[in-house]
Design a protein around this motif. Structure first.
Motif, PDB file in Angstrom:
ATOM      1  N   CYS B  65      63.114-139.070  48.753  1.00 51.63           N
ATOM      2  CA  CYS B  65      62.421-140.295  48.326  1.00 51.63           C
ATOM      3  C   CYS B  65      63.302-141.514  48.564  1.00 51.63           C
ATOM      4  CB  CYS B  65      62.039-140.200  46.850  1.00 51.63           C
ATOM      5  SG  CYS B  65      60.940-138.822  46.489  1.00 51.63           S
ATOM      6  N   THR B  66      64.595-141.376  48.296  1.00 57.78           N
ATOM      7  CA  THR B  66      65.524-142.477  48.564  1.00 57.78           C
ATOM      8  C   THR B  66      65.625-142.722  50.062  1.00 57.78           C
ATOM      9  OG1 THR B  66      66.821-142.083  46.573  1.00 57.78           O
ATOM     10  CG2 THR B  66      67.944-143.198  48.370  1.00 57.78           C
ATOM     11  N   GLU B  67      65.671-141.639  50.838  1.00 58.67           N
ATOM     12  CA  GLU B  67      65.695-141.771  52.305  1.00 58.67           C
ATOM     13  C   GLU B  67      64.470-142.551  52.765  1.00 58.67           C
ATOM     14  OE1 GLU B  67      67.712-140.718  54.692  1.00 58.67           O
ATOM     15  OE2 GLU B  67      69.068-139.305  53.728  1.00 58.67           O
ATOM     16  N   SER B  68      63.334-142.250  52.166  1.00 55.01           N
ATOM     17  CA  SER B  68      62.089-142.877  52.580  1.00 55.01           C
ATOM     18  C   SER B  68      62.105-144.384  52.318  1.00 55.01           C
ATOM     19  CB  SER B  68      60.914-142.231  51.844  1.00 55.01           C
ATOM     20  OG  SER B  68      59.701-142.835  52.204  1.00 55.01           O
ATOM     21  N   VAL B 155      58.690-146.151  36.950  1.00 59.84           N
ATOM     22  CA  VAL B 155      57.993-145.809  38.188  1.00 59.84           C
ATOM     23  C   VAL B 155      58.503-144.443  38.641  1.00 59.84           C
ATOM     24  CG1 VAL B 155      57.501-146.511  40.559  1.00 59.84           C
ATOM     25  CG2 VAL B 155      57.896-148.258  38.813  1.00 59.84           C
ATOM     26  N   ALA B 156      57.609-143.470  38.640  1.00 59.11           N
ATOM     27  CA  ALA B 156      57.978-142.123  39.093  1.00 59.11           C
ATOM     28  C   ALA B 156      57.703-142.044  40.587  1.00 59.11           C
ATOM     29  CB  ALA B 156      57.166-141.075  38.345  1.00 59.11           C
ATOM     30  N   VAL B 157      58.738-141.862  41.396  1.00 63.37           N
ATOM     31  CA  VAL B 157      58.524-141.785  42.841  1.00 63.37           C
ATOM     32  C   VAL B 157      58.733-140.346  43.323  1.00 63.37           C
ATOM     33  CG1 VAL B 157      59.128-144.201  43.266  1.00 63.37           C
ATOM     34  CG2 VAL B 157      60.865-142.460  43.497  1.00 63.37           C
ATOM     35  N   GLY B 158      57.801-139.903  44.131  1.00 64.19           N
ATOM     36  CA  GLY B 158      57.862-138.544  44.657  1.00 64.19           C
ATOM     37  C   GLY B 158      57.106-137.574  43.774  1.00 64.19           C
ATOM     38  N   SER B 159      56.618-136.523  44.392  1.00 65.15           N
ATOM     39  CA  SER B 159      55.788-135.577  43.649  1.00 65.15           C
ATOM     40  C   SER B 159      56.559-134.830  42.563  1.00 65.15           C
ATOM     41  CB  SER B 159      55.145-134.586  44.625  1.00 65.15           C
ATOM     42  OG  SER B 159      54.201-135.283  45.414  1.00 65.15           O
ATOM     43  N   CYS B 160      57.890-134.699  42.723  1.00 68.84           N
ATOM     44  CA  CYS B 160      58.676-134.016  41.684  1.00 68.84           C
ATOM     45  C   CYS B 160      58.663-134.832  40.389  1.00 68.84           C
ATOM     46  CB  CYS B 160      60.108-133.793  42.158  1.00 68.84           C
ATOM     47  SG  CYS B 160      60.222-132.756  43.624  1.00 68.84           S
ATOM     48  N   ALA B 161      58.888-136.144  40.511  1.00 71.59           N
ATOM     49  CA  ALA B 161      58.884-136.995  39.320  1.00 71.59           C
ATOM     50  C   ALA B 161      57.470-137.149  38.760  1.00 71.59           C
ATOM     51  CB  ALA B 161      59.466-138.364  39.653  1.00 71.59           C
ATOM     52  N   CYS B 162      56.488-137.201  39.659  1.00 74.24           N
ATOM     53  CA  CYS B 162      55.109-137.442  39.211  1.00 74.24           C
ATOM     54  C   CYS B 162      54.469-136.215  38.572  1.00 74.24           C
ATOM     55  CB  CYS B 162      54.248-137.887  40.385  1.00 74.24           C
ATOM     56  SG  CYS B 162      54.751-139.459  41.077  1.00 74.24           S
ATOM     57  N   PHE B 163      54.678-135.059  39.207  1.00 71.45           N
ATOM     58  CA  PHE B 163      53.948-133.860  38.754  1.00 71.45           C
ATOM     59  C   PHE B 163      54.841-132.625  38.559  1.00 71.45           C
ATOM     60  CE2 PHE B 163      50.963-136.102  41.807  1.00 71.45           C
ATOM     61  CZ  PHE B 163      50.315-136.833  40.818  1.00 71.45           C
ATOM     62  N   GLY B 164      56.117-132.759  38.713  1.00 71.28           N
ATOM     63  CA  GLY B 164      57.010-131.592  38.634  1.00 71.28           C
ATOM     64  C   GLY B 164      57.430-131.115  40.011  1.00 71.28           C
ATOM     65  N   GLY B 165      56.517-131.213  40.975  1.00 71.74           N
ATOM     66  CA  GLY B 165      56.826-130.900  42.380  1.00 71.74           C
ATOM     67  C   GLY B 165      57.379-129.502  42.602  1.00 71.74           C
ATOM     68  N   ILE B 166      58.245-129.388  43.570  1.00 66.77           N
ATOM     69  CA  ILE B 166      58.777-128.078  43.950  1.00 66.77           C
ATOM     70  C   ILE B 166      59.609-127.439  42.824  1.00 66.77           C
ATOM     71  CG2 ILE B 166      60.331-126.894  45.574  1.00 66.77           C
ATOM     72  CD1 ILE B 166      59.252-128.901  47.706  1.00 66.77           C
ATOM     73  N   PRO B 167      60.426-128.214  42.089  1.00 69.79           N
ATOM     74  CA  PRO B 167      61.159-127.570  40.986  1.00 69.79           C
ATOM     75  C   PRO B 167      60.220-126.924  39.958  1.00 69.79           C
ATOM     76  CG  PRO B 167      62.095-129.726  41.458  1.00 69.79           C
ATOM     77  CD  PRO B 167      60.833-129.622  42.269  1.00 69.79           C
ATOM     78  N   ALA B 168      59.019-127.477  39.823  1.00 72.64           N
ATOM     79  CA  ALA B 168      58.077-126.923  38.840  1.00 72.64           C
ATOM     80  C   ALA B 168      57.181-125.845  39.436  1.00 72.64           C
ATOM     81  CB  ALA B 168      57.209-128.051  38.268  1.00 72.64           C
ATOM     82  N   ALA B 169      57.369-125.542  40.728  1.00 68.18           N
ATOM     83  CA  ALA B 169      56.525-124.525  41.353  1.00 68.18           C
ATOM     84  C   ALA B 169      56.724-123.184  40.660  1.00 68.18           C
ATOM     85  CB  ALA B 169      56.874-124.404  42.836  1.00 68.18           C
ATOM     86  N   ASN B 170      55.681-122.405  40.653  1.00 68.73           N
ATOM     87  CA  ASN B 170      55.701-121.094  40.024  1.00 68.73           C
ATOM     88  C   ASN B 170      56.917-120.273  40.483  1.00 68.73           C
ATOM     89  OD1 ASN B 170      54.590-119.034  38.457  1.00 68.73           O
ATOM     90  ND2 ASN B 170      53.552-118.143  40.231  1.00 68.73           N
ATOM     91  N   PRO B 171      57.757-119.749  39.609  1.00 66.66           N
ATOM     92  CA  PRO B 171      57.592-119.613  38.146  1.00 66.66           C
ATOM     93  C   PRO B 171      58.303-120.702  37.341  1.00 66.66           C
ATOM     94  CG  PRO B 171      59.364-118.206  38.877  1.00 66.66           C
ATOM     95  CD  PRO B 171      58.897-118.941  40.092  1.00 66.66           C
ATOM     96  N   ASN B 172      58.623-121.808  37.946  1.00 61.33           N
ATOM     97  CA  ASN B 172      59.258-122.938  37.270  1.00 61.33           C
ATOM     98  C   ASN B 172      60.454-122.488  36.422  1.00 61.33           C
ATOM     99  OD1 ASN B 172      59.894-125.407  36.199  1.00 61.33           O
ATOM    100  ND2 ASN B 172      57.966-125.697  35.086  1.00 61.33           N
ATOM    101  N   PRO B 173      61.503-121.976  37.058  1.00 58.51           N
ATOM    102  CA  PRO B 173      62.623-121.373  36.310  1.00 58.51           C
ATOM    103  C   PRO B 173      63.393-122.329  35.402  1.00 58.51           C
ATOM    104  CG  PRO B 173      63.169-121.633  38.642  1.00 58.51           C
ATOM    105  CD  PRO B 173      61.719-121.924  38.514  1.00 58.51           C
ATOM    106  N   THR B 174      63.335-123.638  35.694  1.00 60.47           N
ATOM    107  CA  THR B 174      64.115-124.581  34.872  1.00 60.47           C
ATOM    108  C   THR B 174      63.260-125.318  33.839  1.00 60.47           C
ATOM    109  OG1 THR B 174      63.795-126.446  36.397  1.00 60.47           O
ATOM    110  CG2 THR B 174      65.669-124.992  36.845  1.00 60.47           C
ATOM    111  N   PRO B 195      58.098-137.070  51.093  1.00 64.42           N
ATOM    112  CA  PRO B 195      58.295-138.149  50.120  1.00 64.42           C
ATOM    113  C   PRO B 195      57.092-139.089  50.098  1.00 64.42           C
ATOM    114  CG  PRO B 195      59.338-138.767  52.177  1.00 64.42           C
ATOM    115  CD  PRO B 195      58.721-137.403  52.397  1.00 64.42           C
ATOM    116  N   PRO B 196      57.123-140.094  49.208  1.00 65.27           N
ATOM    117  CA  PRO B 196      56.039-141.087  49.220  1.00 65.27           C
ATOM    118  C   PRO B 196      56.205-142.036  50.409  1.00 65.27           C
ATOM    119  CG  PRO B 196      57.332-141.194  47.186  1.00 65.27           C
ATOM    120  CD  PRO B 196      58.080-140.342  48.134  1.00 65.27           C
ATOM    121  N   ILE B 197      55.122-142.681  50.785  1.00 65.95           N
ATOM    122  CA  ILE B 197      55.181-143.692  51.841  1.00 65.95           C
ATOM    123  C   ILE B 197      55.975-144.889  51.300  1.00 65.95           C
ATOM    124  CG2 ILE B 197      53.766-145.290  53.201  1.00 65.95           C
ATOM    125  CD1 ILE B 197      51.549-143.189  53.136  1.00 65.95           C
ATOM    126  N   PRO B 198      56.990-145.351  52.040  1.00 69.14           N
ATOM    127  CA  PRO B 198      57.831-146.438  51.499  1.00 69.14           C
ATOM    128  C   PRO B 198      57.038-147.666  51.081  1.00 69.14           C
ATOM    129  CG  PRO B 198      58.329-146.002  53.836  1.00 69.14           C
ATOM    130  CD  PRO B 198      57.456-144.896  53.355  1.00 69.14           C
TER     131      PRO B 198
END
Lengths: 130, 365
Positions: B65-68, B155-174, B195-198
């Motif tokens: 997201c920062t790269e974007s 402001v939540a940028v990126g799907s991880c901040a918005c919805f949990g994203g890949i870290p929250a993917a099943n089985p969401n170990p953390t 990432p999100p569109i800049p």
């Protein structure tokens, strides 16, 4: 004009909107701004539009946070305003009025410029001492 | 930049005229499908605003997201935004590290109490006391709570901040959670994408600076200006979809003809984002234009939605015949897009709020 009949219809509708706005400006002085970025136009469509609108007497280039190009089309009062971004056109508009607003000097800028000019005028020129 | 001067004064000191604001106002108005006349209001709003303090927190993320948001490096219209904000803390970008970096965050919070914006990329692990991600010995959860205390918005940028994203993917170990679940009532804007569109990030921030309020958001907290339509709505391959012309493989005749990628698992019909219009890399292309279906990365749980290459469960037979003929389809598509934009602009001009079906409703339809 574009060969695609659908896009041709869209451009015809756009030209109609320009004509309505231009008539309003001619009769009442009302200005208008059409953002081409909000319309589903491709590069070829914009080229077809520009070809159709033609070129008028004025062309200006602005260097402020990137380059901009402004020209009056073949229809007096119809202006094309294009602000370039880093790699592509960032803003593409049609402005209908006496002159695009971005070409006018802002009174606040003029005040700052007047201050600078005063400072320069009050300073002796390099050759004055001699 | 001096802390108390307005952005107008600051840019004037650097030799910029008001034209730069007017251009930027036009740019933001165009990006957000606001009426073109809004550009002057944006320009005036920005010129009167003071430089906005921003604290950027990075948690369970990949730095994409920062790269974007920093992908543009020429001094141009698009990144004039970076003159309007004071990025007081961003542990990846800032020169200092360790105690000095954390000191900068504390100082920014103290000096801009009640006025700063927090940007977060990455999700927050809450399982086992949040031990799975820490910065300077502090858990992400603790840092988020501390920093949000005196913020005006997040402001939540990126799907991880918005919805949990890949870290929250099943089985969401953390036990990864979205920022909106932990914001403690603070206003939250979600700018999802992987990432999100800049332009979506800078556009949303510019709107807040110009108008002093959040832009219109959809049911998932996303700015409608950027997430108001599906990828499918504005996809240039849409006429093929309507005519029932699909690629069956990535290298078959249909793919070479540029047919619709629906059968190859494209998630465009259920994904709200601006990729098909704003595109990527300075407007060069977007995934579908490059021959790959949309992954649906700006939608919740996109990672767990049954496989990127599995077609959406919508019967193909229901499409196409009813709208046979590219002429009809194209006309409807083009006119629909234009009408949609105009409606949004008129709603904005009237100071109202649009209503549209939530993403889930669209899927059901």
């Amino acid at each position: 004009m574009t060969a695609d009949p659908l896009q041709r219809d869209l451009l015809a509708a756009l030209r109609h909107e320009i004509a309505v706005c231009l008539r309003a400006f001619a009769e009442t002085g009302e200005t208008a701004l059409i953002d081409l970025g909000a319309l589903p136009l491709g590069r070829a469509d914009r080229e077809a539009l520009d070809q159709n609108l033609g070129r008028g007497e004025i062309f200006a280039r602005i260097d402020a946070a990137g380059w901009s190009e402004i020209w009056e089309t073949g229809f007096s009062g119809v202006w094309r305003v294009r602000h370039n971004g880093a790699e592509h056109v960032a803003v593409d508009q049609i402005e209908i009025g006496p002159c695009p607003k971005i070409l006018l000097s802002d009174p606040r800028d003029a005040r700052a410029a007047a201050r600078r000019l005063d400072e320069t005028t009050l300073k002796p020129l390099s050759g004055d001492a001699a | 930049m001096r802390q108390l001067e307005t952005l107008g004064e600051a840019l004037e000191r650097r030799g910029f005229s008001r034209r730069a604001f007017l251009k930027y106002g036009s740019y933001v108005a165009s990006l957000m499908a606001l009426p073109p006349s809004a550009s002057e209001a944006i320009a005036e709003g920005l010129a009167k605003a003071r430089r906005q303090s921003v604290i950027w927190l990075s948690f369970q993320e990949c730095t994409g997201c920062t790269e974007s948001i920093t992908r543009s490096h020429a001094p141009t219209l698009e990144n004039l935004m970076f003159d309007f904000i004071s990025l007081d803390y961003h542990h990846t970008l800032m020169a200092v590290s360790g105690e000095a970096a954390e000191g900068a965050r504390a100082e920014a919070m103290r000096e801009n109490k009640g006025k700063y914006i927090v940007v977060v990329d990455g999700s927050v692990p809450v399982k086992d006391g949040g031990v799975y991600s820490t910065i300077a010995g502090v858990s992400n959860l603790q840092m988020l709570e501390d920093t949000l205390k005196d913020a005006i918005a997040v402001v939540a940028v990126g799907s991880c901040a918005c919805f949990g994203g890949i870290p929250a993917a099943n089985p969401n170990p953390t036990g990864a959670k979205a920022i909106s679940e932990l914001a403690g009532g603070k206003p939250v804007i979600n700018i999802p994408g992987c990432p999100p569109i800049p332009e979506a990030m800078t556009g949303a921030l510019s709107y807040i600076l110009s108008f002093g309020k959040l832009p219109d958001l959809d049911g998932l907290g996303r700015p409608k200006a950027f997430y108001g339509e599906t990828i499918h709505d504005r996809c240039y391959r849409r006429p093929f979809y309507e005519r029932g012309l699909y690629a069956d493989g990535f290298d078959d005749e249909g793919a070479r003809q540029g047919y619709c990628l629906y059968k190859l698992g494209c998630k465009g019909p259920t994904t709200y984002n601006s990729c098909a219009t704003l595109k990527w890399n300075g407007g060069v292309s977007f995934p579908i234009q490059s021959g790959h279906g949309c992954l649906g990365c700006s939608e919740p749980d996109f990672w767990d939605r049954g496989g990127f290459y599995r077609p959406l469960p919508t019967p193909l037979a229901a499409m196409g015949p009813a709208l046979a003929g590219a002429a009809v389809v194209g006309a409807v598509f083009g006119a629909g897009a234009a009408v949609s934009n105009r409606k949004h602009q008129q709603t904005f001009a009237a100071g109202g709020v649009e209503k549209r079906p939530a993403a889930n409703d669209q899927e059901k339809a």
